[in-house]
Design a protein around this motif. Structure first.
Motif, PDB file in Angstrom:
ATOM      1  N   GLY A 182       3.135   7.712  -0.964  1.00  0.00           N
ATOM      2  CA  GLY A 182       3.652   6.434  -1.449  1.00  0.00           C
ATOM      3  C   GLY A 182       3.295   5.276  -0.544  1.00  0.00           C
ATOM      4  O   GLY A 182       2.420   5.368   0.309  1.00  0.00           O
ATOM      5  N   GLN A 183       3.994   4.160  -0.791  1.00  0.00           N
ATOM      6  CA  GLN A 183       3.789   2.925  -0.045  1.00  0.00           C
ATOM      7  C   GLN A 183       4.953   2.707   0.923  1.00  0.00           C
ATOM      8  O   GLN A 183       6.114   2.917   0.562  1.00  0.00           O
ATOM      9  CB  GLN A 183       3.717   1.733  -1.001  1.00  0.00           C
TER      10      GLN A 183
ATOM     11  N   PRO B  82       2.686  -3.858   3.878  1.00  0.00           N
ATOM     12  CA  PRO B  82       2.415  -2.788   2.924  1.00  0.00           C
ATOM     13  C   PRO B  82       1.326  -1.864   3.449  1.00  0.00           C
ATOM     14  O   PRO B  82       0.373  -2.313   4.082  1.00  0.00           O
ATOM     15  CB  PRO B  82       1.954  -3.534   1.668  1.00  0.00           C
ATOM     16  N   ALA B  83       1.492  -0.581   3.200  1.00  0.00           N
ATOM     17  CA  ALA B  83       0.487   0.402   3.620  1.00  0.00           C
ATOM     18  C   ALA B  83       0.652   1.664   2.786  1.00  0.00           C
ATOM     19  O   ALA B  83       1.763   2.031   2.412  1.00  0.00           O
ATOM     20  CB  ALA B  83       0.651   0.731   5.103  1.00  0.00           C
ATOM     21  N   SER B  84      -0.461   2.314   2.509  1.00  0.00           N
ATOM     22  CA  SER B  84      -0.429   3.625   1.861  1.00  0.00           C
ATOM     23  C   SER B  84      -0.100   4.655   2.924  1.00  0.00           C
ATOM     24  O   SER B  84      -0.651   4.620   4.017  1.00  0.00           O
ATOM     25  CB  SER B  84      -1.785   3.951   1.234  1.00  0.00           C
TER      26      SER B  84
ATOM     27  N   ALA C 194      -1.075   6.105   8.077  1.00  0.00           N
ATOM     28  CA  ALA C 194      -0.834   4.851   7.372  1.00  0.00           C
ATOM     29  C   ALA C 194      -2.141   4.095   7.252  1.00  0.00           C
ATOM     30  O   ALA C 194      -2.866   3.929   8.234  1.00  0.00           O
ATOM     31  CB  ALA C 194       0.193   4.008   8.115  1.00  0.00           C
ATOM     32  N   ASN C 195      -2.444   3.654   6.031  1.00  0.00           N
ATOM     33  CA  ASN C 195      -3.639   2.842   5.767  1.00  0.00           C
ATOM     34  C   ASN C 195      -3.164   1.486   5.258  1.00  0.00           C
ATOM     35  O   ASN C 195      -2.612   1.387   4.159  1.00  0.00           O
ATOM     36  CB  ASN C 195      -4.526   3.484   4.699  1.00  0.00           C
ATOM     37  N   GLY C 196      -3.357   0.460   6.069  1.00  0.00           N
ATOM     38  CA  GLY C 196      -2.931  -0.874   5.667  1.00  0.00           C
ATOM     39  C   GLY C 196      -3.717  -1.936   6.389  1.00  0.00           C
ATOM     40  O   GLY C 196      -4.102  -1.761   7.547  1.00  0.00           O
TER      41      GLY C 196
ATOM     42  N   TYR D  86       0.247   8.726   3.967  1.00  0.00           N
ATOM     43  CA  TYR D  86      -0.149  10.107   3.695  1.00  0.00           C
ATOM     44  C   TYR D  86       0.606  11.010   4.659  1.00  0.00           C
ATOM     45  O   TYR D  86       0.746  10.686   5.835  1.00  0.00           O
ATOM     46  CB  TYR D  86      -1.649  10.301   3.922  1.00  0.00           C
TER      47      TYR D  86
ATOM     48  N   LEU E 102      -1.182  11.739  -0.305  1.00  0.00           N
ATOM     49  CA  LEU E 102      -0.556  10.439  -0.520  1.00  0.00           C
ATOM     50  C   LEU E 102       0.877  10.637  -0.993  1.00  0.00           C
ATOM     51  O   LEU E 102       1.116  11.354  -1.969  1.00  0.00           O
ATOM     52  CB  LEU E 102      -1.343   9.639  -1.563  1.00  0.00           C
TER      53      LEU E 102
END
Length: 88
Positions: free
Chosen positions: A44-45, A33-35, A61-63, A37, A42
């Motif tokens: 979604g996931q 899973p990752a946020s 991606a932020n995860g 942008y 943003l």
């Protein structure tokens, strides 16, 4: 007699068109899973599909405490797969 009313124009695609980003984020070969942008917004996931305008975009991606950025180019009516691998 009266003239028929002028029809209201419907939304049409922008002159440059659009395309799709199919975004997956992996670590060690597995989807995580990752946020996500796109151009700082943003969307979604992961995993996800994001419809965007034609041209150059920055995907972030932020995860799992990591942030990875990729630059991608989207062509009209194209689907671009963006696989982001987080370090172990």
């Amino acid at each position: 007699s009266r003239a028929a009313p002028t029809p209201t124009p419907t939304a049409s695609p922008s002159p440059t068109g659009s395309g799709a980003l199919n975004i997956v984020v992996r670590q060690g070969g597995r989807s995580v899973p990752a946020s996500v942008y796109v151009d700082g917004r943003l969307v979604g996931q992961a995993p996800l599909q994001h419809i965007t305008t034609v041209g150059s975009h920055e995907v972030e991606a932020n995860g799992l405490g990591r942030t990875i950025k990729r630059s991608v180019e989207v062509a009209p009516n194209a689907s671009v797969r963006v696989a982001i691998d987080l370090p172990d």
